[in-house]
Design a protein around this motif. Structure first.
Motif, PDB file in Angstrom:
ATOM      1  N   LYS A  29      39.266  36.229  38.927  1.00 30.20           N
ATOM      2  CA  LYS A  29      38.320  36.525  37.851  1.00 30.20           C
ATOM      3  C   LYS A  29      37.029  35.714  37.988  1.00 30.20           C
ATOM      4  O   LYS A  29      36.020  36.069  37.369  1.00 30.20           O
ATOM      5  CB  LYS A  29      38.966  36.260  36.498  1.00 30.20           C
ATOM      6  CG  LYS A  29      40.075  37.255  36.147  1.00 30.20           C
ATOM      7  CD  LYS A  29      40.702  36.931  34.806  1.00 30.20           C
ATOM      8  CE  LYS A  29      41.764  37.949  34.420  1.00 30.20           C
ATOM      9  NZ  LYS A  29      42.403  37.629  33.119  1.00 30.20           N
ATOM     10  N   TYR A  87      40.574  43.323  39.836  1.00 32.17           N
ATOM     11  CA  TYR A  87      39.461  42.508  39.374  1.00 32.17           C
ATOM     12  C   TYR A  87      38.259  42.483  40.319  1.00 32.17           C
ATOM     13  O   TYR A  87      37.150  42.186  39.881  1.00 32.17           O
ATOM     14  CB  TYR A  87      39.927  41.065  39.151  1.00 32.17           C
ATOM     15  CG  TYR A  87      41.066  40.945  38.175  1.00 32.17           C
ATOM     16  CD1 TYR A  87      40.872  41.166  36.816  1.00 32.17           C
ATOM     17  CD2 TYR A  87      42.353  40.632  38.619  1.00 32.17           C
ATOM     18  CE1 TYR A  87      41.923  41.060  35.923  1.00 32.17           C
ATOM     19  CE2 TYR A  87      43.409  40.528  37.725  1.00 32.17           C
ATOM     20  CZ  TYR A  87      43.199  40.745  36.386  1.00 32.17           C
ATOM     21  OH  TYR A  87      44.248  40.660  35.499  1.00 32.17           O
ATOM     22  N   ILE A 121      45.244  34.849  39.740  1.00 33.64           N
ATOM     23  CA  ILE A 121      44.475  35.803  38.939  1.00 33.64           C
ATOM     24  C   ILE A 121      43.248  35.130  38.333  1.00 33.64           C
ATOM     25  O   ILE A 121      42.152  35.716  38.309  1.00 33.64           O
ATOM     26  CB  ILE A 121      45.376  36.420  37.852  1.00 33.64           C
ATOM     27  CG1 ILE A 121      46.429  37.324  38.510  1.00 33.64           C
ATOM     28  CG2 ILE A 121      44.552  37.198  36.837  1.00 33.64           C
ATOM     29  CD1 ILE A 121      47.504  37.817  37.571  1.00 33.64           C
ATOM     30  N   GLU A 122      43.385  33.895  37.880  1.00 30.14           N
ATOM     31  CA  GLU A 122      42.233  33.175  37.326  1.00 30.14           C
ATOM     32  C   GLU A 122      41.162  32.961  38.393  1.00 30.14           C
ATOM     33  O   GLU A 122      39.965  33.085  38.118  1.00 30.14           O
ATOM     34  CB  GLU A 122      42.684  31.842  36.742  1.00 30.14           C
ATOM     35  CG  GLU A 122      43.481  31.986  35.446  1.00 30.14           C
ATOM     36  CD  GLU A 122      43.937  30.648  34.895  1.00 30.14           C
ATOM     37  OE1 GLU A 122      43.873  29.635  35.643  1.00 30.14           O
ATOM     38  OE2 GLU A 122      44.364  30.605  33.725  1.00 30.14           O
ATOM     39  N   ARG A 149      51.730  33.754  39.168  1.00 30.54           N
ATOM     40  CA  ARG A 149      50.494  34.320  39.707  1.00 30.54           C
ATOM     41  C   ARG A 149      49.281  34.067  38.806  1.00 30.54           C
ATOM     42  O   ARG A 149      48.188  34.564  39.091  1.00 30.54           O
ATOM     43  CB  ARG A 149      50.656  35.818  39.966  1.00 30.54           C
ATOM     44  CG  ARG A 149      51.607  36.113  41.126  1.00 30.54           C
ATOM     45  CD  ARG A 149      51.127  35.456  42.417  1.00 30.54           C
ATOM     46  NE  ARG A 149      52.067  35.572  43.515  1.00 30.54           N
ATOM     47  CZ  ARG A 149      53.016  34.689  43.800  1.00 30.54           C
ATOM     48  NH1 ARG A 149      53.164  33.604  43.059  1.00 30.54           N
ATOM     49  NH2 ARG A 149      53.807  34.860  44.832  1.00 30.54           N
ATOM     50  N   LYS A 150      49.472  33.299  37.758  1.00 35.03           N
ATOM     51  CA  LYS A 150      48.351  33.003  36.863  1.00 35.03           C
ATOM     52  C   LYS A 150      47.206  32.293  37.577  1.00 35.03           C
ATOM     53  O   LYS A 150      46.029  32.684  37.414  1.00 35.03           O
ATOM     54  CB  LYS A 150      48.834  32.172  35.675  1.00 35.03           C
ATOM     55  CG  LYS A 150      47.737  31.866  34.660  1.00 35.03           C
ATOM     56  CD  LYS A 150      48.271  31.051  33.492  1.00 35.03           C
ATOM     57  CE  LYS A 150      47.155  30.727  32.494  1.00 35.03           C
ATOM     58  NZ  LYS A 150      47.671  29.925  31.354  1.00 35.03           N
ATOM     59  N   PHE A 209      47.955  41.441  43.249  1.00 37.02           N
ATOM     60  CA  PHE A 209      47.841  40.906  41.894  1.00 37.02           C
ATOM     61  C   PHE A 209      46.394  40.778  41.432  1.00 37.02           C
ATOM     62  O   PHE A 209      46.129  40.684  40.232  1.00 37.02           O
ATOM     63  CB  PHE A 209      48.529  39.541  41.797  1.00 37.02           C
ATOM     64  CG  PHE A 209      50.018  39.610  41.893  1.00 37.02           C
ATOM     65  CD1 PHE A 209      50.768  40.115  40.853  1.00 37.02           C
ATOM     66  CD2 PHE A 209      50.680  39.187  43.044  1.00 37.02           C
ATOM     67  CE1 PHE A 209      52.156  40.194  40.939  1.00 37.02           C
ATOM     68  CE2 PHE A 209      52.058  39.259  43.144  1.00 37.02           C
ATOM     69  CZ  PHE A 209      52.802  39.766  42.089  1.00 37.02           C
ATOM     70  N   VAL A 210      45.454  40.774  42.360  1.00 37.05           N
ATOM     71  CA  VAL A 210      44.053  40.578  41.987  1.00 37.05           C
ATOM     72  C   VAL A 210      43.204  41.819  42.239  1.00 37.05           C
ATOM     73  O   VAL A 210      42.008  41.821  41.950  1.00 37.05           O
ATOM     74  CB  VAL A 210      43.452  39.371  42.737  1.00 37.05           C
ATOM     75  CG1 VAL A 210      44.285  38.123  42.491  1.00 37.05           C
ATOM     76  CG2 VAL A 210      43.335  39.628  44.239  1.00 37.05           C
TER      77      VAL A 210
END
Length: 460
Positions: A217, A412, A213-214, A209-210, A408-409
């Motif tokens: 952001k 943010y 998430i990036e 999930r990186k 997951f996000v």
């Protein structure tokens, strides 16, 4: 549906009264649909000239959207079929590239046994930065009997992932296509994230999930296109998902000695105590649920946790030596999750005579809380819906939804989910999609995106 203006409403009432006078039965579905379209036309005057052009373009493209849905559904993309997921990704890659998006296939490490993800971007410098989330995989693997798109009638089609969520992916694509074809994406910043393993997320989550998430952001708003619960509902909150396992050890002995000081209670009674106390002492908080999905107990156990399977040997005249339970925990906040876990730990530690037990937890999906920012985004969707003559939109009960990638996000940025297609039978061979809803939902999505990318971008 938003009410038409007074004159129109009176006129429609007269029409309905005349029809009831002429026919003693209820109005037909086609007649009701005509009234819906008529009211939609009246209310559509609330949208701008550019927005009317977007709506017209979505209408023009709708047959192609349904044809594209059939094409991608006919590619098996079960999570554990990496090549099928990649092929589905290639179809969306080509379609997104054709409308000016820069695409990237993000592969996962081989040991994760996951295909990877498709990301597509356009980099503008005005308006809010929008992240659109979907997934390419389905729960139907290569050996499933459910493989093909099939029209049941003019309205309904069956197909693996037709509703969950290739239909949602198609809404994303064709909303963006209409905006591009009207020249309305030139200055926008939009990220499209189509994950390849939503139905069974690759581990570790920190890797799988990186990329998502990036992207979050670097965005201001996230819209996710999991299946819709109706024109009048959208998701501002989703519960998180966590796994737990309880392993119990007892003293193997002849059953004639059970309950004695030397033999004790045995593993099965200890497991029964633990699960019963989970039910009586942990259950109760709103939106907190937990479920022991698999349980084994006896003399010897052989467990395959990857396949959620196991074998047990035991006899009625032998005190059980081992017991095992595998379950899930759903929660609306991290605080609620930790409270439940602490209670479960206390219960597991209070062992019956001659037994021992341990519990372990595995994090999976975090919770998406019902934030003010999410409700503000819901209000914007509601306004779009009513401006288009569609129903008012309210928040859907988070207790009725499972976990999803948007969770997951959620920490943010502002998030909204449940914007995909309508249908039924998700995750079963009876999965259907309502083809007649795709056009209206795509219009709503396209107008919402258009309004968001024309709002002032927050200061970083």
């Amino acid at each position: 549906m938003q009410r038409c203006n007074c004159d129109t409403f009176v006129y429609l009432r007269k029409i309905i009264s005349m029809r009831f006078h002429l026919k003693s039965h209820r109005p037909t579905l086609s007649f009701i649909l005509i009234l819906f379209i008529f009211c939609t036309h009246i209310n559509a005057q609330k949208i701008s000239k550019k927005e009317r052009k977007i709506v017209a373009q979505v209408e023009k493209n709708n047959p192609a959207a349904i044809a594209f849905l059939e094409k991608v559904v006919n590619v098996n993309s079960g999570t554990m079929n990496p090549e099928g997921v990649r092929e589905t990704g290639r179809l969306f890659d080509n379609a997104l590239s054709e409308i000016g998006f820069k695409t990237e296939w993000i592969a996962m490490p081989a040991e994760m046994n996951r295909a990877g993800h498709l990301f597509a971007t356009i980099d503008g410098d005005t308006g809010k930065r929008v992240l659109l989330i979907g997934h390419l995989d389905t729960v139907f693997e290569e050996d499933s009997e459910f493989q093909k798109f099939e029209r049941i009638n003019d309205s309904i089609a069956k197909g693996p992932g037709a509703n969950d969520m290739k239909g949602g992916d198609v809404i994303i694509l064709y909303a963006l296509k209409a905006l591009r074809e009207k020249g309305l994406l030139n200055d926008a910043q939009i990220n499209v994230a189509l994950n390849g393993d939503e139905e069974s997320a690759g581990k570790p989550i920190s890797i799988s999930r990186k990329p998502l998430i990036e992207a979050a952001k670097n965005s201001d708003v996230a819209l996710c296109f999991e299946t819709s619960t109706g024109y009048d509902k959208a998701t501002v909150a989703r519960r998180g998902s966590s796994g737990w396992k309880v392993e119990v050890t007892g003293k193997r002995a002849h059953s004639s000695g059970i309950f004695s000081e030397h033999t004790g209670a045995g593993a099965n009674f200890e497991m029964a105590r633990i699960l019963h106390q989970f039910y009586t002492d942990v259950k109760g908080e709103a939106l907190l649920t937990f479920n022991p999905g698999m349980m084994l107990g006896g003399t010897t156990l052989n467990i395959d946790p990857e396949k959620s399977r196991g074998e047990v040997f035991g006899k009625s005249n032998v005190v059980a030596q081992a017991a095992y339970a595998d379950g899930g925990l759903r929660f609306i906040s991290e605080e609620q999750k930790e409270r439940a876990r602490n209670k479960m730990r206390e219960i597991v530690a209070n062992n019956l005579p001659q037994t021992s037990a341990k519990i372990t937890f595995t994090d999976s999906y975090p919770a998406m809380g019902p934030t003010d920012a999410n409700y503000e985004l819901l209000h914007k969707l509601d306004q779009v819906s009513q401006d288009l003559g569609q129903p008012a939109v309210e928040a859907y009960d988070p207790g009725k939804r499972g976990a999803a990638d948007i969770s997951f996000v959620a920490q943010y940025l502002a998030c909204l989910d449940g914007l995909g297609t309508m249908g039924g039978g998700a995750h079963t061979p009876s999965e259907t999609v309502n083809l007649n809803t795709i056009e209206a939902l795509t219009k709503r999505t396209a107008i919402l995106i258009y309004r968001l990318i024309n709002e002032k971008r927050p200061q970083s």
